[in-house]
Write an enzyme that holds these catalytic residues in place. Structure first.
Site, PDB file in Angstrom:
ATOM      1  N   CYS A 192       0.797  -1.229   0.000  1.00 39.36           N
ATOM      2  CA  CYS A 192       0.000   0.000   0.000  1.00 39.36           C
ATOM      3  C   CYS A 192       0.826   1.274   0.000  1.00 39.36           C
ATOM      4  O   CYS A 192       0.516   2.226  -0.719  1.00 39.36           O
ATOM      5  CB  CYS A 192      -0.959   0.000   1.187  1.00 39.36           C
ATOM      6  SG  CYS A 192      -0.158  -0.330   2.771  1.00 39.36           S
TER       7      CYS A 192
ATOM      8  N   HIS B 226      -2.669   6.917   3.554  1.00 34.40           N
ATOM      9  CA  HIS B 226      -1.257   6.966   3.939  1.00 34.40           C
ATOM     10  C   HIS B 226      -0.663   8.292   3.454  1.00 34.40           C
ATOM     11  O   HIS B 226      -0.741   8.621   2.271  1.00 34.40           O
ATOM     12  CB  HIS B 226      -0.483   5.823   3.266  1.00 34.40           C
ATOM     13  CG  HIS B 226      -0.772   4.468   3.831  1.00 34.40           C
ATOM     14  ND1 HIS B 226      -1.550   4.253   4.944  1.00 34.40           N
ATOM     15  CD2 HIS B 226      -0.337   3.229   3.436  1.00 34.40           C
ATOM     16  CE1 HIS B 226      -1.605   2.953   5.201  1.00 34.40           C
ATOM     17  NE2 HIS B 226      -0.890   2.316   4.307  1.00 34.40           N
TER      18      HIS B 226
ATOM     19  N   ASN C 135      -5.036   3.961   1.124  1.00 34.11           N
ATOM     20  CA  ASN C 135      -4.341   2.682   1.224  1.00 34.11           C
ATOM     21  C   ASN C 135      -5.201   1.470   0.912  1.00 34.11           C
ATOM     22  O   ASN C 135      -4.692   0.458   0.449  1.00 34.11           O
ATOM     23  CB  ASN C 135      -3.719   2.526   2.616  1.00 34.11           C
ATOM     24  CG  ASN C 135      -4.723   2.681   3.727  1.00 34.11           C
ATOM     25  OD1 ASN C 135      -5.348   3.744   3.837  1.00 34.11           O
ATOM     26  ND2 ASN C 135      -4.904   1.663   4.521  1.00 34.11           N
TER      27      ASN C 135
END
Lengths: 366, 366, 366, 366
Positions: free
Chosen positions: C157, C257, C344
């Site tokens: 990710c 993220h 993510n």
């Protein structure tokens, strides 16, 4: 052939509630937002230059280049409905001036909520209180007077969640003796400037929200009250008729007010737990029956899992117009207790305003 | 000349509660921790190798190299007092075996809380219930029997906060008719494995804690109850004598349980708001009078600011042994409502165990 | 006339990634999800009975009554594509068996990512690496062999977010000398069982995610690498050709993220800041050009406000398929630094799998 | 016989930094806080009436009834040292006036940090820069002039954490070529009014702190710089001598700045990983050697567990005066990377001021 869209305006357009009104009116089938009003400091600017946009959805294209007006009736004279997200500090005289100028104001401010001839509406709960308006309009029409302006008030956010399950219960089982609620309220209810501070919401709760408990205790007695015989004012319930007690807390949740409520019926013996649950499952609100665009499929979602509702998982049921009720069980002190979750900026604020306007439209009051 | 320290042991030493016992016993003037018991998997290892230490304070030097024992009475036979942080799953037979072997067990587990001859103690509240033990010891002595072992139970964490303000009120104004509490409980109450998940505590609350509401409703009726005439058992209050209703929520707070409580006295008219406040301000608990090492300067701190108590700001009053009470006000449904904050791992768990042992010592029961 | 939908299956259907696959396949115009595979413990149950559904969106109706299968190729033989959300612990032999049985597997597991003839794909970045598959299929066809199965791997990710801005820069300005990233990763990346603990994510960050830094450093060198001459394998970049350094942190964010990255070009002088920004603004990924259903309108959103991107505000751009890049500025140590935000679980996991399958379909590989 | 305590004052006493100074000076063995200065609005009030106390520790008794003065030198003329927590907006002329009046000012404001003859001090790092002051005092004495006032500046909070491990490395292995840091900074660094908003710190990070990156990049080059030959000014390092790059983020942490740093030595080959770790383990700062009251037992704690340091667990080492360094490892781009945690309000702000004053006292400069 489709009806032309009604023209809408927003007062307090740069604030937290105003921004929500704008999002909810983007691509709305019934309303076209054409006028944005804000303070003199913002007036004359393009909206995208005037606003500090703080929503997770992007600022809609149509709103970017709308020129911001001052909050004066003249600039809104073509509006069929005006949504007010004004701070209480400013809302009083402005909303009155709009009403006096014959405009329809659906307001999130608290200023006129306690007037007995101003409907205080949770649209999935007491839309019948809009009769006050229709009777006012009918009377003017009967006397050949010009169509009067009027104000409809949106309730306090935590009141909305509380009364949602109470109303169907009162309708079926008769009046309540007492209601208590302890709220765990989301940050978004506090607006932006300054809003709640970061350090207060980190590893903490704040067991106080100024004015909130009084609002819940008072507004509940208006929303659950009957109208007078001519259906032109509300016969507010007295403290003897209904006891309401609220304890309010601010918690680290973005959206979604959770309330732990208890209630006691006047009727003895009280209805059974099964009857109470079934009553809430059966409830269909008028906005749903009328097919209003934003009306929830279900006004009340009864959840059976023992750890629900939860804000993160359940606040967006029916786009935030559906209220979730869980953990319905007997209460050793009053009759029943349960947990209620409502989306404070949708059914508890701007969203309620939109659904109220849809009700006004469906009932031919716009 | 100083008295020699009493020898202490800890059962369940690697768990959340056990770790707290160890911290609280480091440098304690009355107790010297010499034996640590844990599962067979940990036994035989040095404590620092057996434990996954999760406290913000460092693992005390003295404990690092203590060898972990199994939870068998033989290994603890020199202990004057044994603190049990065992999970309920294991606590039952182990604590019984310790008691049968003549040992003194102060337990955080729920297993024996409901035995009428086992004191269930919140040490700033009902230390007089320890008379059950002193009478048992006196009786054995009178009959020339060997000194018997006994168990004293620490209450559930949220019960501790609730009863703290109730006890002085009952002592002064007579019995209560009804009590309600809605709790906002900290994560640390759930232990480590697995504890509460991160995603559940981010922008969320969980309106359910398994078994907790029942514990509060039951334990309150034991802690506020009188002893029998011979002071050898507790005369548990019935649900008719005292109605208690709890609604429990888990919130994103590390330490410190907040409770929004309401209460109604049997006495009519109820005492005045001023009397209630003064009563709480006047309260001095027995542990303070006896000069116990960990006793709070004030068992109850009455706060006057309208947004207090708050967990981040107030949980560490008197090292977590003092309970904070704020927003004392009249309640439209019952008589009074208020907000109570207590440190769940101190006065609500391990810390209570230490103070109970100090009380036992001060009362010559060790 | 519309083409019939392709039949899809999901492996590891009860897990965090599997649940996301199911949500993303509900009402998908190209795929119809017909087979759900899980552990033997779940097999034979209706999906709604087997799953502990943890998504904010409700479990889609169509999936509720699907019967859960074991993860064996026979049950999936009618699937045109199988999405694997299996844990790495189980994925190896299962995915190989599916591939050997001629099935197409799009996998979120790490097991085959490092095989040189398995494409490791971030679908808005290196869809050209799917040539490895098309060449394999063409070769089988040319030799009259049956259509072989194959595996396409979804990247880690945090790698996905990192390479998104790197690829257009490399395409325009030539290879990079060095890249650094410090990540602030969301909780949802850790799955459910046990996931990240609540106490670790309250007033805290954890500066470590097991295996993550190595994945970023390795996978970046594969995703940015050229294929060999016959376009049948990847010519992995060596550590001399491209230096990559990652520092990974877990923070209290649900989804999204954030990465603070720096980069240095081989080309001297480096391109100008203006050129770098323009290059990112100009980028259009192949999936967008091919009109894939889930392809973002813009693969890269360049933000000019100095405090963006932020997870709460920007993670859902283009339904999570668009990556946001902000604060592009010169770096005193390398050439440029910037902040990258990617969703993510969408572009970094299940969503990438769906878009990869859409690419396979658009390129006639299903 | 004990020396009399030195008299201390605090400027900006009602602000976030001022409150911390007061806490740290309560019961201090060397200093007695006698004068509190704040704005004209607060002057003349008792401190407890003027302040909105926001610390988790209670307002110390001694400070409650201190009368607040205006920030004028006359009111502080008996002070041996004055700690300034003034906002940069006001600090410039006030601190200059105090210095001109012969007073000693230890300031947390940024206004004079960049003056080459004003020491910019992280007290566990570059206490040798206080030679600038001792030489100034010696010169005045030599010429028979009155003892001059002077200002010592506390560094920016995130700079303090960064330079802590750098200084011992530079001392042992020679100058650095480049340093990068990505910070995850706590909320308390932003003060109270308005501080960071709650909604920005819920399920979010903000990848920007105004002015912070420039402060880190500049101040590091002063703190690590040598003094000139006469030790009267700092020979600031140029950008060619040392490259520093910072990326700053605000995260949902109350106290404790985490920094992911990388560094490259000029020396080739670079020292070994083992040498780097040992160097940090061996470091003893001058304040510790001099036995200053607040000096940490260890200025640098090297942690070996791979998931440490963490703010919640490690920020209070040595009462916040010790810096924790973990995950020291080789870096594919520069030479080494590591994670540094420092307590931003202690070693990064008010606490640093106290330790600086203790150093001044130990070195006979007060």
């Amino acid at each position: 052939m489709m009806a032309a869209k009604k023209v809408a305006g927003v007062l307090g357009a740069t604030g937290a509630v105003g921004q929500r009104f704008i999002l909810l009116l983007a691509d709305h089938p019934d309303f076209e937002l054409k006028v944005l009003g804000a303070s003199a400091r913002s007036a004359g600017k393009k909206y995208e230059d005037a606003v500090n946009w703080k929503q997770t959805d992007l600022l809609p294209e149509f709103a970017k280049s709308l020129m911001v007006s001052e909050c004066k009736p003249d600039d809104f004279k073509n509006c069929d409905v005006v949504f007010s997200g004004l701070d209480a500090e400013y809302a009083g005289p402005i909303e009155k001036a709009f009403c006096d100028a014959g405009l329809v104001v659906v307001s999130n401010a608290k200023n006129y909520r306690r007037e007995s001839d101003v409907p205080l509406i949770v649209p999935i709960v007491n839309s019948d209180h809009l009769d006050i308006v229709s009777n006012k309009l009918a009377e003017a029409h009967a006397y050949g007077k010009p169509r009067p302006g009027f104000i409809v008030c949106i309730s306090n956010c935590s009141t909305a969640g509380l009364v949602a399950p109470l109303k169907p219960l009162v309708d079926r089982f008769g009046p309540l003796e007492a209601v208590t609620t302890t709220t765990l309220q989301a940050i978004s209810g506090a607006g932006f400037s300054p809003g709640v501070s970061g350090i207060d919401m980190l590893d903490n709760i704040v067991p106080y929200i100024g004015g909130e408990e009084d609002k819940i205790e008072w507004e509940t007695k208006k929303i659950l009250a009957p109208l007078n015989e001519t259906r032109t004012t509300v016969n507010l319930l007295s403290g003897d008729e209904l006891k309401v007690s609220a304890q309010c807390n601010r918690v680290a949740v973005s959206d979604g007010h959770t309330e732990c409520i208890s209630l006691k019926f006047k009727q003895r013996p009280a209805p059974s737990l099964q009857d109470v649950k079934q009553c809430l499952k059966d409830y269909v609100c008028e906005a749903t029956k009328l097919g209003c665009h934003s009306a929830p499929k279900r006004a009340i979602h009864v959840l059976e899992q023992n750890d629900r509702p939860q804000p993160r998982l359940d606040r967006n049921r029916d786009n935030g117009y559906g209220v979730s009720v869980g953990r319905i069980r007997e209460d050793p002190v009053l009759d029943f207790k349960m947990v209620v979750l409502s989306h404070n900026t949708i059914i508890g604020a701007a969203g309620a305003g939109i659904l109220i306007a849809e009700l006004l439209l469906a009932k031919n009051m716009l």
